[in-house]
Design a protein around this motif. Structure first.
Motif, PDB file in Angstrom:
ATOM      1  N   LYS A 100       0.839  -1.197   0.000  1.00 47.55           N
ATOM      2  CA  LYS A 100       0.000   0.000   0.000  1.00 47.55           C
ATOM      3  C   LYS A 100       0.876   1.249   0.000  1.00 47.55           C
ATOM      4  CE  LYS A 100      -3.316  -2.296   3.075  1.00 47.55           C
ATOM      5  NZ  LYS A 100      -3.850  -2.278   4.468  1.00 47.55           N
ATOM      6  N   GLN A 139      -1.772   5.045   3.156  1.00 42.71           N
ATOM      7  CA  GLN A 139      -2.817   4.036   3.332  1.00 42.71           C
ATOM      8  C   GLN A 139      -2.387   2.899   4.260  1.00 42.71           C
ATOM      9  OE1 GLN A 139      -4.225   2.672  -0.515  1.00 42.71           O
ATOM     10  NE2 GLN A 139      -4.206   4.760  -1.347  1.00 42.71           N
ATOM     11  N   GLN A 140      -1.178   2.988   4.786  1.00 41.25           N
ATOM     12  CA  GLN A 140      -0.684   1.936   5.663  1.00 41.25           C
ATOM     13  C   GLN A 140      -1.267   2.071   7.075  1.00 41.25           C
ATOM     14  OE1 GLN A 140       3.610   1.606   5.500  1.00 41.25           O
ATOM     15  NE2 GLN A 140       3.620   1.647   3.273  1.00 41.25           N
ATOM     16  N   MET A 191      -3.602   8.295   7.962  1.00 40.76           N
ATOM     17  CA  MET A 191      -3.290   6.871   7.932  1.00 40.76           C
ATOM     18  C   MET A 191      -4.267   6.071   8.781  1.00 40.76           C
ATOM     19  SD  MET A 191       0.873   7.218   8.092  1.00 40.76           S
ATOM     20  CE  MET A 191       1.216   5.492   7.710  1.00 40.76           C
ATOM     21  N   ASN A 192      -4.141   4.752   8.730  1.00 36.56           N
ATOM     22  CA  ASN A 192      -4.942   3.867   9.574  1.00 36.56           C
ATOM     23  C   ASN A 192      -4.240   3.743  10.925  1.00 36.56           C
ATOM     24  OD1 ASN A 192      -6.780   3.236   7.416  1.00 36.56           O
ATOM     25  ND2 ASN A 192      -5.204   1.895   6.581  1.00 36.56           N
TER      26      ASN A 192
END
Length: 250
Positions: free
Chosen positions: A4, A8-9, A33-34
C-alpha cells in the motif's frame, strides 16, 4: 503482494492512551493513515485519543490487550485482521517505570517492569512481524529511554529493561533486514509526560539544569522522530538507537 502507499498503511501504537504514545498516534493521523490505538486499562483516555485522530480524517480503531499475554495479543491480531488493519508499522511504546533504591526492589516489582517493557515488546513484535515478513516490508520502532543507554541511579530496573530493548533492536534489525524490515529504537531523554510526576519541582529544576538545551522534551518532538523512521525513504536506517535528549547524553 503490492504494498500500500504510505498514507494508506496501518500503524499500531502500544500504550497510546496518553503521553508519547498518544502524540505518536496523532502524528500519523495527521497524514490520514490507519491508526490502531492500543491500551490496557485506560479505556476512556484511549477513546479520547481516537477521537482526536478521527478529527484529522484518519481511520481509527482502539484495541485492548495485556502485552504480557501472547493469547491476548493473538486475539488482538485476529481483530485487526478482521478489520483489514494488520500493521505495516509497529510502534512498541507501552512501558512502566520504577523509581527506588536497587536494594529495595522486590522480585515482583522486577518482574512487572521486565514483563511490561521487555517481554511485552518481544511478544508484540513476534505476533505482528509475521505479516511484515510476508510483505517483505515493515517498520518496527521501539520506544526506549536514555536510561537504557547510560543507566540511572535509583532506576536500575527500568534502565535494565530499556537496555534490553536496545539490544533487542540491534540484534533483530540484522535478522529482519533481508525481509525488508527495519528495526530502530527511539530513546528519549526527559519528556513532559506522566512519568515525571514522581519528581518534585526542585528535582525537576536540577535535572533541567543538566540539560544543555535548558528544557525538557515534548511528546510531539518524539513523535516526529518516530514518524521519520517509519517513512519508506528511511529504509536504510536500521539497528539504530537514537536518543533525542537535548544534548544531555551524547
Amino acid at each position: 503482494m503490492t504494498l500500500k502507499p504510505f498514507p494508506q498503511q496501518t500503524v499500531l501504537i502500544t500504550g497510546a492512551s496518553r503521553g508519547i504514545g498518544a502524540a505518536i498516534a496523532e502524528r500519523f493521523a495527521r497524514e490520514g493513515m490507519n491508526i490502531v490505538v492500543h491500551y490496557r486499562q485506560s479505556h476512556e483516555e484511549a477513546n479520547q485519543v481516537a477521537r482526536r485522530c478521527l478529527a484529522y480524517g484518519a481511520n481509527v480503531i482502539t484495541v485492548t490487550a495485556d502485552l504480557r499475554s501472547r493469547e491476548q495479543l493473538i486475539r488482538m491480531r485476529e481483530k485487526l485482521e478482521k478489520h483489514g488493519m494488520l500493521p505495516e508499522i509497529l510502534v512498541n511504546n507501552a512501558g512502566i517505570a520504577h523509581y527506588g533504591l536497587f536494594s529495595d526492589v522486590t522480585e515482583s516489582e522486577w518482574d512487572d517492569v521486565m514483563n511490561v517493557n521487555l517481554k511485552g515488546t518481544f511478544l508484540c513484535t513476534q505476533v505482528f512481524m509475521e505479516e511484515m515478513v510476508r510483505l517483505k516490508y515493515g517498520r518496527i520502532i521501539n520506544v526506549s529511554s536514555v536510561w537504557g543507554i547510560s543507566g540511572a541511579s535509583c532506576e536500575v530496573v527500568y534502565s535494565t529493561a530499556k537496555g534490553g530493548i536496545n539490544a533487542l533492536t540491534k540484534a533483530l534489525a540484522k535478522e529482519l533486514a533481508p525481509s525488508g524490515i527495519t528495526v530502530n529504537a527511539v530513546a528519549p531523554g526527559v519528556v513532559h509526560t506522566d512519568m515525571m510526576a514522581q519528581f518534585n519541582e526542585e528535582e525537576k529544576a536540577a535535572i533541567k539544569n543538566e540539560i544543555p538545551a535548558g528544557r525538557f522534551g515534548e511528546p510531539d518532538e518524539i513523535a516526529s522522530l518516530v514518524y521519520f523512521l517509519a517513512l519508506p525513504e528511511s529504509g536504510y536506517i536500521s539497528g539504530q538507537v537514537i536518543s533525542p535528549n537535548g544534548g544531555w547524553i551524547t
